[in-house]
Scaffold this motif. Structure first.
Motif, mmCIF file in Angstrom:
data_model
loop_
_atom_site.group_PDB
_atom_site.id
_atom_site.type_symbol
_atom_site.label_atom_id
_atom_site.label_comp_id
_atom_site.label_asym_id
_atom_site.label_seq_id
_atom_site.Cartn_x
_atom_site.Cartn_y
_atom_site.Cartn_z
ATOM 1 N N GLN A 123 0.428 -1.271 -0.055
ATOM 2 C CA GLN A 123 0.276 -0.215 -0.034
ATOM 3 C C GLN A 123 0.919 1.224 -0.053
ATOM 4 O O GLN A 123 1.678 1.550 0.816
ATOM 5 C CB GLN A 123 -0.647 0.022 1.071
ATOM 6 C CG GLN A 123 -1.722 0.975 1.270
ATOM 7 C CD GLN A 123 -2.312 1.795 0.491
ATOM 8 O OE1 GLN A 123 -3.901 0.327 -0.580
ATOM 9 N NE2 GLN A 123 -2.623 2.110 -0.316
ATOM 10 N N TYR A 124 0.758 1.520 -0.751
ATOM 11 C CA TYR A 124 1.637 3.737 -1.267
ATOM 12 C C TYR A 124 1.184 4.576 -0.338
ATOM 13 O O TYR A 124 -0.092 4.297 -0.320
ATOM 14 C CB TYR A 124 1.992 3.665 -2.601
ATOM 15 C CG TYR A 124 3.678 3.236 -2.947
ATOM 16 C CD1 TYR A 124 4.020 1.804 -2.776
ATOM 17 C CD2 TYR A 124 4.288 3.274 -4.050
ATOM 18 C CE1 TYR A 124 5.151 1.474 -2.854
ATOM 19 C CE2 TYR A 124 5.551 3.191 -4.010
ATOM 20 C CZ TYR A 124 5.907 1.930 -3.760
ATOM 21 O OH TYR A 124 6.938 1.344 -3.723
ATOM 22 N N PRO A 125 1.960 5.602 -0.029
ATOM 23 C CA PRO A 125 1.243 6.249 1.232
ATOM 24 C C PRO A 125 0.811 7.244 -0.545
ATOM 25 O O PRO A 125 1.027 7.513 -1.034
ATOM 26 C CB PRO A 125 2.389 7.000 1.572
ATOM 27 C CG PRO A 125 4.030 6.402 0.863
ATOM 28 C CD PRO A 125 3.370 4.930 0.241
ATOM 29 N N GLU A 126 0.569 8.749 0.670
ATOM 30 C CA GLU A 126 -0.261 9.457 -0.002
ATOM 31 C C GLU A 126 1.290 9.921 -0.802
ATOM 32 O O GLU A 126 2.085 10.571 0.156
ATOM 33 C CB GLU A 126 -1.139 10.521 0.632
ATOM 34 C CG GLU A 126 -2.529 10.367 1.687
ATOM 35 C CD GLU A 126 -2.849 11.159 2.423
ATOM 36 O OE1 GLU A 126 -1.850 12.694 1.936
ATOM 37 O OE2 GLU A 126 -3.694 11.593 3.193
ATOM 38 N N GLY A 127 0.943 11.327 -1.877
ATOM 39 C CA GLY A 127 1.786 11.477 -2.458
ATOM 40 C C GLY A 127 2.805 10.223 -3.541
ATOM 41 O O GLY A 127 3.475 11.041 -4.198
ATOM 42 N N ALA A 128 2.012 9.522 -3.530
ATOM 43 C CA ALA A 128 3.090 7.994 -4.833
ATOM 44 C C ALA A 128 2.084 8.768 -6.215
ATOM 45 O O ALA A 128 0.574 9.459 -5.377
ATOM 46 C CB ALA A 128 2.242 6.376 -4.193
ATOM 47 N N THR A 129 2.432 8.897 -7.230
ATOM 48 C CA THR A 129 1.102 8.997 -8.542
ATOM 49 C C THR A 129 1.087 8.062 -9.938
ATOM 50 O O THR A 129 1.823 6.996 -8.881
ATOM 51 C CB THR A 129 2.254 10.264 -9.403
ATOM 52 O OG1 THR A 129 3.628 9.529 -9.592
ATOM 53 C CG2 THR A 129 2.949 11.405 -8.062
ATOM 54 N N GLU A 130 0.482 8.144 -10.536
ATOM 55 C CA GLU A 130 0.376 7.460 -11.796
ATOM 56 C C GLU A 130 2.400 7.629 -12.146
ATOM 57 O O GLU A 130 2.624 8.531 -12.133
ATOM 58 C CB GLU A 130 -0.722 7.822 -12.268
ATOM 59 C CG GLU A 130 -1.724 7.483 -12.327
ATOM 60 C CD GLU A 130 -2.261 6.145 -12.203
ATOM 61 O OE1 GLU A 130 -1.751 5.899 -12.363
ATOM 62 O OE2 GLU A 130 -3.133 5.779 -11.129
ATOM 63 N N ARG A 131 2.094 7.349 -12.579
ATOM 64 C CA ARG A 131 3.624 6.359 -13.710
ATOM 65 C C ARG A 131 3.444 6.895 -14.649
ATOM 66 O O ARG A 131 3.231 6.874 -15.977
ATOM 67 C CB ARG A 131 4.024 5.135 -13.917
ATOM 68 C CG ARG A 131 5.884 5.219 -14.197
ATOM 69 C CD ARG A 131 6.478 3.845 -13.695
ATOM 70 N NE ARG A 131 6.034 2.968 -12.220
ATOM 71 C CZ ARG A 131 6.667 1.733 -11.890
ATOM 72 N NH1 ARG A 131 7.285 1.128 -12.949
ATOM 73 N NH2 ARG A 131 6.214 1.669 -10.670
ATOM 74 N N PRO A 132 4.896 8.439 -14.924
ATOM 75 C CA PRO A 132 4.551 9.139 -16.202
ATOM 76 C C PRO A 132 5.164 7.805 -17.072
ATOM 77 O O PRO A 132 5.964 6.761 -16.726
ATOM 78 C CB PRO A 132 5.856 10.300 -15.978
ATOM 79 C CG PRO A 132 6.443 9.670 -14.897
ATOM 80 C CD PRO A 132 5.458 8.918 -13.815
ATOM 81 N N ARG A 133 4.959 8.492 -18.477
ATOM 82 C CA ARG A 133 5.846 7.545 -19.666
ATOM 83 C C ARG A 133 6.176 7.743 -20.507
ATOM 84 O O ARG A 133 4.897 8.989 -21.063
ATOM 85 C CB ARG A 133 4.814 6.198 -20.005
ATOM 86 C CG ARG A 133 3.577 6.285 -19.872
ATOM 87 C CD ARG A 133 2.963 5.226 -19.634
ATOM 88 N NE ARG A 133 2.830 3.861 -20.957
ATOM 89 C CZ ARG A 133 2.540 2.806 -21.091
ATOM 90 N NH1 ARG A 133 1.632 2.173 -19.780
ATOM 91 N NH2 ARG A 133 3.264 1.418 -21.143
ATOM 92 N N HIS A 134 6.347 7.669 -21.369
ATOM 93 C CA HIS A 134 6.718 7.988 -23.102
ATOM 94 C C HIS A 134 4.995 7.375 -24.147
ATOM 95 O O HIS A 134 4.661 6.265 -23.660
ATOM 96 C CB HIS A 134 7.581 8.287 -24.310
ATOM 97 C CG HIS A 134 8.804 8.553 -23.339
ATOM 98 N ND1 HIS A 134 8.703 10.371 -23.168
ATOM 99 C CD2 HIS A 134 10.235 8.047 -23.157
ATOM 100 C CE1 HIS A 134 10.368 10.351 -23.324
ATOM 101 N NE2 HIS A 134 10.905 9.282 -22.969
ATOM 102 N N PRO A 135 4.467 8.114 -25.031
ATOM 103 C CA PRO A 135 3.029 8.160 -25.089
ATOM 104 C C PRO A 135 3.683 6.532 -26.131
ATOM 105 O O PRO A 135 4.868 5.996 -26.913
ATOM 106 C CB PRO A 135 2.877 9.090 -26.322
ATOM 107 C CG PRO A 135 3.139 9.818 -25.340
ATOM 108 C CD PRO A 135 4.892 9.495 -24.850
ATOM 109 N N GLY A 136 2.852 5.589 -25.936
ATOM 110 C CA GLY A 136 3.008 3.784 -26.465
ATOM 111 C C GLY A 136 4.336 3.448 -26.344
ATOM 112 O O GLY A 136 4.346 2.995 -27.149
ATOM 113 N N ALA A 137 4.916 4.229 -24.915
ATOM 114 C CA ALA A 137 6.243 2.758 -24.856
ATOM 115 C C ALA A 137 6.104 2.121 -23.347
ATOM 116 O O ALA A 137 4.817 2.798 -22.635
ATOM 117 C CB ALA A 137 7.438 3.362 -24.851
ATOM 118 N N LEU A 138 7.008 1.461 -23.077
ATOM 119 C CA LEU A 138 6.729 0.829 -21.560
ATOM 120 C C LEU A 138 6.975 1.811 -20.745
ATOM 121 O O LEU A 138 7.893 2.738 -21.332
ATOM 122 C CB LEU A 138 7.838 -0.116 -22.026
ATOM 123 C CG LEU A 138 7.279 -1.661 -22.818
ATOM 124 C CD1 LEU A 138 9.123 -2.785 -22.908
ATOM 125 C CD2 LEU A 138 6.000 -2.684 -22.001
#
Length: 296
Positions: A224-239
């Motif tokens: 369980q990640y705490p407050e402050g965790a985010t969706e992972r940024p990524r380049h469009p269409g890439a892993l």
């Protein structure tokens, strides 16, 4: 036997990653090439088609692999800060000896060997590599069927647990039970040094986690990640950066009907071995590649 088959990490410099894991972890290269377009599409990552990859196997000869795929660095990405696959955990036969090796290596020791709060069966340490990969190196103090933990057969052996960072631990644990059909322990709260360090938490802060077992061995950990965790940024269409994919065996692909992000097809090579493989997406959007085989 473990259901875990592979951990895939995105790297900026593929030859350097291969050298790093060969020279300091004892892994050997067993396959390399370019990601086929149909496989990249199955990973929901068409922009990763044609990028180089390398598949590596531990010195023990266990057929549980590390796979590195070329990818461009993502501005703003930091390890142990976002949801998805967070870390690779390798079992080792002597964590103090591994620590001495890592201190001489290009890996940065970010957590020296220590007993794990609430788990007397293991003694882990943590390192970080040039591609911001977080690797837990864990000595198994009590291997066997009672604990569901493996007996390493080389100083640094195979991946044995993959760590999933969750915004809603109970929702993700229920998904593992309902979709994969795996037993999951009740949540346990521990002092978790890597999460405390990454999020600047108080010394006494605790993190809830669960583990899941298949074929008699623990191979998934959900945090369980705490407050402050985010969706992972990524380049469009890439892993996504960091740990992009976990690959596991499952004996009953029919059970997974209605859940596939990419339908199973036969794939070749040391990892797939001519078996059917498809892709699921976890509740937090992480890629779970499933190869037909094994026993629950």
């Amino acid at each position: 036997m473990t259901l875990l088959k592979c951990a895939t990490h995105v790297v900026a410099d593929l030859p350097a990653a291969v050298d790093r894991y060969r020279d300091w972890m004892g892994y050997r290269l067993v396959e390399q090439g370019a990601v086929p377009p149909d496989l990249a599409a199955a990973w929901q990552a068409p922009a990763s088609a044609g990028r180089g990859y390398a598949l590596m196997q531990p010195a023990s000869g266990e057929a549980v692999f590390l796979r590195f795929v070329e990818g461009d660095p993502v501005p703003g990405y930091a390890p142990i800060r976002s949801y998805g696959w967070a870390a690779i955990e390798l079992c080792v036969s002597d964590v103090e000896a591994v620590n001495l090796r890592m201190l001489e290596s290009p890996f940065e020791v970010i957590g020296p060997p220590r007993e794990l709060d609430g788990f007397a069966t293991v003694k882990p340490m943590q390192v970080r590599g040039a591609d911001q990969e977080t690797v837990y190196l864990t000595e198994i103090l009590a291997p066997g069927p009672e604990t569901g933990l493996p007996q390493p057969r080389s100083l640094v052996d195979r991946p044995f647990i993959m760590v999933l960072a969750c915004p809603d631990l109970r929702k993700s644990a229920q998904w593992v039970k309902d979709v994969l059909g795996l037993p999951v322990i009740d949540p346990v709260a521990i002092r978790y040094s890597m999460i405390k360090l990454s999020f600047g938490l108080d010394e006494d802060a605790k993190t809830e986690l669960v583990t899941a077992k298949g074929a008699g061995q623990v191979f998934l950990e959900l945090d369980q990640y705490p407050e402050g965790a985010t969706e992972r940024p990524r380049h469009p269409g890439a892993l996504p950066p960091g740990v992009a994919i976990t690959t596991m065996l499952h004996p009953d692909l029919a059970r997974l009907e209605g859940h596939w992000a990419a339908m199973p097809v036969v794939r070749e090579g040391p990892l797939y071995d001519g078996r059917r493989s498809g892709v699921l997406v976890t509740p937090e959007g992480a890629l779970l590649e499933v190869i037909e085989g094994g026993e629950l």
